[in-house]
Design an enzyme around this catalytic site. Structure first.
Site, PDB file in Angstrom:
ATOM      1  N   SER A 101       0.941  -1.187   0.011  1.00 11.51           N
ATOM      2  CA  SER A 101      -0.212   0.060  -0.119  1.00 11.51           C
ATOM      3  C   SER A 101       0.853   1.068   0.079  1.00 11.51           C
ATOM      4  O   SER A 101       2.008   1.109   0.530  1.00 11.51           O
ATOM      5  CB  SER A 101      -0.783  -0.047   1.251  1.00 11.51           C
ATOM      6  N   HIS A 106       2.244  14.656  -5.815  1.00 10.74           N
ATOM      7  CA  HIS A 106       3.279  15.478  -6.725  1.00 10.74           C
ATOM      8  C   HIS A 106       2.398  17.023  -6.906  1.00 10.74           C
ATOM      9  O   HIS A 106       1.224  17.014  -7.044  1.00 10.74           O
ATOM     10  CB  HIS A 106       3.210  14.871  -8.243  1.00 10.74           C
ATOM     11  N   CYS A 129      -4.513  -2.129  -0.129  1.00 12.13           N
ATOM     12  CA  CYS A 129      -4.891  -3.495  -0.032  1.00 12.13           C
ATOM     13  C   CYS A 129      -5.543  -3.936   1.042  1.00 12.13           C
ATOM     14  O   CYS A 129      -5.025  -3.322   2.240  1.00 12.13           O
ATOM     15  CB  CYS A 129      -3.518  -4.464  -0.382  1.00 12.13           C
TER      16      CYS A 129
END
Length: 255
Positions: A101, A106, A129
């Site tokens: 995970s 950004h 997950c």
């Protein structure tokens, strides 16, 4: 192969839930001095260290532990951070059971503002997950960025199995992303859902209902605009937000 620093997995499934955001913030920069102040503001508030703190907060908010963080600042501005996480250990086992995970962010500051309007974009992806749901932090992130336009995607991939061994390709009752919005988000934004639920693909776009020039004009206390200029600026801002919301180029560009 050495097992040092490896995480033991149990009850693991490969159902992956990915939640992605694009936040668009619009600011009016009246002159070169204000533009320099704006660049300084971006570098101080959206640098790798600040973004690492944000992702750490998100990780804990959805019930995870930080495994490691990779970060990078860019010149003249912008930053990227990736955080690897595990699900919190259960008291009876003391074993973390997710090692695939991650959270990443950004930033994309505007290098070429048009008509004195700078568009700052930040992209965030939460990919988990197992039982952790990234939908838990939708309202927190929307509130944190206070953006004019927001683009959200939610996708569920892979599979898990129930106690009888039957394959499951989704483990919750998601109908649309906007069901997770709180009352404040619903009152502040107009939103549009576009889903392909049969493929476990969900998409929602938001635009602020009313954008105050107090939030748009950077260093507003140092800028004196006439009522006519403010009215024209409001129209310009509304047009910019609408173009981001419907992803249509400006008329001047279309000609």
């Amino acid at each position: 192969m050495s097992t040092t620093n490896k995480i033991s997995l149990y009850g693991f499934n490969n159902l992956t839930k990915s939640l992605s955001f694009s936040f668009y913030k619009v600011h009016y920069l009246d002159n070169d001095k204000v533009s320099k102040q704006y660049d300084q503001f971006i570098n101080e508030n959206y640098n790798a260290h600040k973004l690492s703190e944000l992702l750490t907060h998100i990780c804990h908010a959805i019930g995870g532990n930080v495994l490691n963080i990779a970060s990078q600042d860019y010149q003249p501005h912008g930053a990227s951070v990736t955080l690897m996480m595990s699900e919190e250990a259960q008291p009876e086992s003391l074993v973390a059971h997710l090692d695939k995970s991650h959270l990443c962010i950004h930033t994309y500051p505007d290098d070429n503002p048009q008509n004195k309007l700078a568009i700052f974009r930040a992209d965030i992806e939460l990919s988990t997950c197992g039982v952790i749901s990234p939908l838990k932090v939708i309202n927190t992130l929307i509130n944190h960025f206070n953006a004019e336009v927001i683009d959200i995607d939610y996708r569920i991939r892979g599979m898990t199995r129930d106690s009888h061994g039957n394959k499951l390709f989704i483990d919750d009752s998601v109908v649309t992303i906007s069901d997770s919005f709180n009352a404040m988000v619903k009152s502040n934004y107009q939103f549009q859902d576009n889903n392909l639920s049969q493929y476990n693909l969900f998409h929602t776009k938001l635009a602020r209902q009313q954008s105050s020039l107090v939030d748009i004009i950077f260093a507003a206390e140092d800028i004196n605009l006439s009522p006519t200029q403010l009215s024209l600026l409001q129209q310009q801002v509304n047009h910019e937000i609408n173009s981001l919301f419907i992803q249509k180029t400006n008329e001047a560009t279309d000609k």
